[in-house]
Scaffold this motif. Structure first.
Motif, PDB file in Angstrom:
ATOM      1  N   PRO A  98       0.822  -1.217   0.000  1.00  0.00           N
ATOM      2  CA  PRO A  98       0.000   0.000   0.000  1.00  0.00           C
ATOM      3  C   PRO A  98       0.852   1.261   0.000  1.00  0.00           C
ATOM      4  N   ASN A  99       0.183   2.352  -0.219  1.00  0.00           N
ATOM      5  CA  ASN A  99       0.855   3.629  -0.404  1.00  0.00           C
ATOM      6  C   ASN A  99       1.506   4.128   0.881  1.00  0.00           C
ATOM      7  N   ARG A 100       2.846   4.149   0.887  1.00  0.00           N
ATOM      8  CA  ARG A 100       3.615   4.737   1.986  1.00  0.00           C
ATOM      9  C   ARG A 100       4.592   5.721   1.350  1.00  0.00           C
ATOM     10  N   PRO A 101       4.237   7.005   1.245  1.00  0.00           N
ATOM     11  CA  PRO A 101       5.034   7.956   0.459  1.00  0.00           C
ATOM     12  C   PRO A 101       6.510   8.019   0.843  1.00  0.00           C
ATOM     13  N   PHE A 102       6.806   8.062   2.144  1.00  0.00           N
ATOM     14  CA  PHE A 102       8.204   8.211   2.561  1.00  0.00           C
ATOM     15  C   PHE A 102       9.017   6.980   2.185  1.00  0.00           C
ATOM     16  N   LEU A 103       8.471   5.802   2.429  1.00  0.00           N
ATOM     17  CA  LEU A 103       9.167   4.564   2.091  1.00  0.00           C
ATOM     18  C   LEU A 103       9.358   4.452   0.585  1.00  0.00           C
ATOM     19  N   ARG A 104       8.304   4.734  -0.165  1.00  0.00           N
ATOM     20  CA  ARG A 104       8.389   4.652  -1.614  1.00  0.00           C
ATOM     21  C   ARG A 104       9.363   5.694  -2.164  1.00  0.00           C
ATOM     22  N   PHE A 105       9.365   6.878  -1.580  1.00  0.00           N
ATOM     23  CA  PHE A 105      10.293   7.926  -2.007  1.00  0.00           C
ATOM     24  C   PHE A 105      11.734   7.445  -1.908  1.00  0.00           C
ATOM     25  N   ASN A 106      12.103   6.861  -0.779  1.00  0.00           N
ATOM     26  CA  ASN A 106      13.486   6.436  -0.578  1.00  0.00           C
ATOM     27  C   ASN A 106      13.853   5.232  -1.434  1.00  0.00           C
ATOM     28  N   VAL A 107      12.931   4.300  -1.604  1.00  0.00           N
ATOM     29  CA  VAL A 107      13.227   3.134  -2.443  1.00  0.00           C
ATOM     30  C   VAL A 107      13.424   3.565  -3.897  1.00  0.00           C
ATOM     31  N   ILE A 108      12.526   4.413  -4.404  1.00  0.00           N
ATOM     32  CA  ILE A 108      12.659   4.878  -5.783  1.00  0.00           C
ATOM     33  C   ILE A 108      13.927   5.714  -5.944  1.00  0.00           C
ATOM     34  N   GLN A 109      14.246   6.531  -4.944  1.00  0.00           N
ATOM     35  CA  GLN A 109      15.477   7.318  -5.009  1.00  0.00           C
ATOM     36  C   GLN A 109      16.704   6.414  -5.018  1.00  0.00           C
ATOM     37  N   ALA A 110      16.688   5.337  -4.233  1.00  0.00           N
ATOM     38  CA  ALA A 110      17.801   4.387  -4.228  1.00  0.00           C
ATOM     39  C   ALA A 110      17.935   3.701  -5.588  1.00  0.00           C
ATOM     40  N   ILE A 111      16.799   3.338  -6.189  1.00  0.00           N
ATOM     41  CA  ILE A 111      16.834   2.728  -7.519  1.00  0.00           C
ATOM     42  C   ILE A 111      17.409   3.701  -8.541  1.00  0.00           C
ATOM     43  N   LEU A 112      16.990   4.960  -8.463  1.00  0.00           N
ATOM     44  CA  LEU A 112      17.496   5.962  -9.402  1.00  0.00           C
ATOM     45  C   LEU A 112      18.992   6.184  -9.208  1.00  0.00           C
ATOM     46  N   LEU A 113      19.456   6.226  -7.972  1.00  0.00           N
ATOM     47  CA  LEU A 113      20.892   6.359  -7.711  1.00  0.00           C
ATOM     48  C   LEU A 113      21.655   5.146  -8.237  1.00  0.00           C
TER      49      LEU A 113
END
Length: 206
Positions: A122-137
């Motif tokens: 489910p939607n967890r903005p902070f968790l999703r933000f960091n995971v997507i940022q890690a993938i982008l890095l």
């Protein structure tokens, strides 16, 4: 302890930690009922679970950066720093280098759980933000590493090549360290361009 036994132990430990982390995150958030809720970037909505579950994803870009740049320049650093690296991160880098398919497996697991439409978590903005940022890095580090390796070896071994490698290494290390510190603090990282792109991705997905 035999070297083969140490590597086997690290492989088993990494597999266990990766599987346990993924399973735990999935079970924790499966019961949440806010799939359709608009993501909020308010720090007051961030839980302790969100903070610490955001950190493991940054291992992926860290190991990629150490593989691409760290192994070339760290031997030239002071002995104490190199000794610390050998005792802490180097065993994980060795496993990462000798099992390159693991990076893609972890990448697709993170993509399936957090990025793709109709994610099972489910939607967890902070968790999703960091995971997507890690993938982008991770993707940026992979691109930079491939570009650096494509340069002539004469340039890579020259003073300018080592300066470029040092710059890329510290870019990787500082962005990841900054992101992890912000995760622990329960605050959104503000890496120019990268963090903005992640927020746009989260907004568009919802």
């Amino acid at each position: 302890m035999p070297k083969s036994f140490s590597l086997s132990f690290i492989i088993i430990a990494l597999t266990f930690v990766t599987g346990l982390t993924g399973f735990t995150i999935y079970k924790i958030f499966k019961q949440q009922k806010d799939n359709n809720q608009k993501p909020s970037f308010d720090n007051n909505t961030i839980t302790t679970i969100d903070r610490f579950c955001s950190i493991p994803a940054y291992w992926l870009p860290l190991l990629e950066g150490l593989q691409n740049f760290g192994q070339q320049i760290l031997p030239d650093y002071p002995f104490s720093l190199m000794s610390l690296y050998k005792k802490t991160l180097m065993p994980f880098v060795i496993v990462y280098v000798t099992h390159p398919n693991w990076a893609f497996i972890v990448f697709f697991i993170l993509y399936y759980l957090f990025v793709r439409p109709k994610s099972p978590i489910p939607n967890r903005p902070f968790l999703r933000f960091n995971v997507i940022q890690a993938i982008l890095l991770f993707l940026i580090n992979s691109l930079l590493g491939a570009t650096f390796r494509a340069l002539p070896i004469e340039f890579r071994m020259s003073l300018y090549g080592l300066m470029l490698c040092n710059t890329l290494f510290w870019f990787v290390l500082l962005t990841i360290t900054y992101s992890v510190i912000k995760s622990v603090q329960g605050k959104y990282a503000k890496i120019p361009v990268i963090s903005q792109a992640v927020k746009i991705q989260i907004d568009n997905r919802n």
